[in-house]
Design a protein around this motif. Sequence first.
Motif, short mmCIF file in Angstrom:
data_model
loop_
_atom_site.label_atom_id
_atom_site.label_comp_id
_atom_site.label_asym_id
_atom_site.label_seq_id
_atom_site.Cartn_x
_atom_site.Cartn_y
_atom_site.Cartn_z
N ARG A 2 0.74 -1.16 0.07
CA ARG A 2 0.06 0.02 0.01
C ARG A 2 0.84 1.03 0.08
O ARG A 2 2.16 1.24 0.26
N ILE A 3 0.16 2.29 -0.31
CA ILE A 3 0.95 3.83 -0.30
C ILE A 3 0.25 4.43 0.78
O ILE A 3 -0.83 4.44 0.97
N VAL A 4 1.09 5.15 1.44
CA VAL A 4 0.62 6.12 2.51
C VAL A 4 1.21 7.58 2.04
O VAL A 4 2.47 7.79 1.78
N VAL A 5 0.47 8.48 1.96
CA VAL A 5 0.60 9.71 1.55
C VAL A 5 0.76 10.80 2.80
O VAL A 5 -0.54 10.72 3.47
N ASP A 6 1.76 11.51 3.30
CA ASP A 6 1.55 12.40 4.31
C ASP A 6 1.42 13.60 3.58
O ASP A 6 2.05 14.38 2.97
N ARG A 7 -0.08 14.04 3.61
CA ARG A 7 -0.53 15.35 3.10
C ARG A 7 -0.04 16.71 3.56
O ARG A 7 0.24 17.57 2.74
N ASP A 8 0.57 16.57 4.80
CA ASP A 8 1.18 17.86 5.32
C ASP A 8 2.63 17.93 4.84
O ASP A 8 3.16 19.22 4.55
N ARG A 9 3.22 16.84 4.11
CA ARG A 9 4.42 17.24 3.45
C ARG A 9 4.43 17.36 1.87
O ARG A 9 5.43 17.98 1.33
N CYS A 10 3.06 17.14 1.35
CA CYS A 10 3.05 17.53 0.16
C CYS A 10 2.95 18.80 -0.45
O CYS A 10 2.60 19.71 0.31
N MET A 11 3.70 19.12 -1.34
CA MET A 11 3.92 20.72 -1.86
C MET A 11 3.38 20.86 -3.19
O MET A 11 3.41 22.05 -3.72
N GLY A 12 2.48 19.96 -3.62
CA GLY A 12 1.85 19.94 -4.77
C GLY A 12 2.47 20.24 -6.19
O GLY A 12 2.01 20.73 -6.99
N HIS A 13 3.69 19.41 -6.19
CA HIS A 13 4.56 19.29 -7.54
C HIS A 13 3.68 18.26 -8.46
O HIS A 13 3.98 18.56 -9.73
N ALA A 14 3.03 17.75 -8.08
CA ALA A 14 2.09 16.62 -8.90
C ALA A 14 3.08 15.68 -9.50
O ALA A 14 2.72 14.94 -10.60
N VAL A 15 4.38 15.61 -9.20
CA VAL A 15 5.23 14.56 -10.09
C VAL A 15 4.72 13.25 -9.99
O VAL A 15 4.78 12.24 -10.77
N CYS A 16 4.15 12.86 -8.69
CA CYS A 16 3.56 11.45 -8.54
C CYS A 16 2.68 11.00 -9.47
O CYS A 16 2.48 10.05 -10.00
N ALA A 17 1.75 12.18 -9.72
CA ALA A 17 0.62 11.93 -10.83
C ALA A 17 1.14 11.50 -12.06
O ALA A 17 0.62 11.11 -13.06
N LEU A 18 1.99 12.12 -12.51
CA LEU A 18 2.84 12.25 -13.86
C LEU A 18 3.47 10.67 -13.91
O LEU A 18 3.23 10.09 -14.83
N MET A 19 3.95 10.08 -12.76
CA MET A 19 4.64 8.90 -12.75
C MET A 19 3.47 7.63 -12.78
O MET A 19 3.59 6.67 -13.13
N ALA A 20 2.42 7.81 -11.98
CA ALA A 20 1.41 6.87 -11.70
C ALA A 20 0.04 7.41 -11.69
O ALA A 20 -0.69 7.53 -10.42
N PRO A 21 -0.57 8.13 -12.69
CA PRO A 21 -1.93 8.80 -12.69
C PRO A 21 -3.14 7.96 -12.23
O PRO A 21 -3.99 8.53 -11.35
N ASP A 22 -2.90 6.53 -12.34
CA ASP A 22 -4.05 5.87 -11.70
C ASP A 22 -3.94 5.64 -10.45
O ASP A 22 -5.03 5.06 -9.94
N LEU A 23 -2.72 5.65 -9.65
CA LEU A 23 -2.83 5.61 -8.34
C LEU A 23 -3.01 6.76 -7.20
O LEU A 23 -3.06 6.62 -6.18
N MET A 24 -2.71 7.94 -7.95
CA MET A 24 -2.63 9.03 -7.04
C MET A 24 -3.90 10.04 -7.34
O MET A 24 -4.15 10.17 -8.55
N GLU A 25 -4.31 10.46 -6.33
CA GLU A 25 -5.56 11.30 -6.26
C GLU A 25 -5.18 13.03 -6.18
O GLU A 25 -4.62 12.96 -4.96
#
Length: 66
Positions: A2-25
């Motif tokens: 599973r993946i766990v996203v620390d929303r407080d650390r996210c800065m909105g670069h959206a690189v994760c969604a570029l790499m895995a668009p079906d996994l990231m919201e």
Amino acid sequence: MRIVVDRDRCMGHAVCALMAPDLMELDDLGYNVTGEAKVEPADEALARRAAGACPEGAIAVVDAHA
């Protein structure tokens, strides 16, 4: 796994969604709002790539047995 996203650390670069668009919201501003999600075996490599690409290290990949 599973993946766990620390929303407080996210800065909105959206690189994760570029790499895995079906996994990231993302929200409308590009911040990851996935929280915690199960990853199917076929998507494990994508999940690891997305986590590794996050400049903030906000995505953890957790083994299902952990």
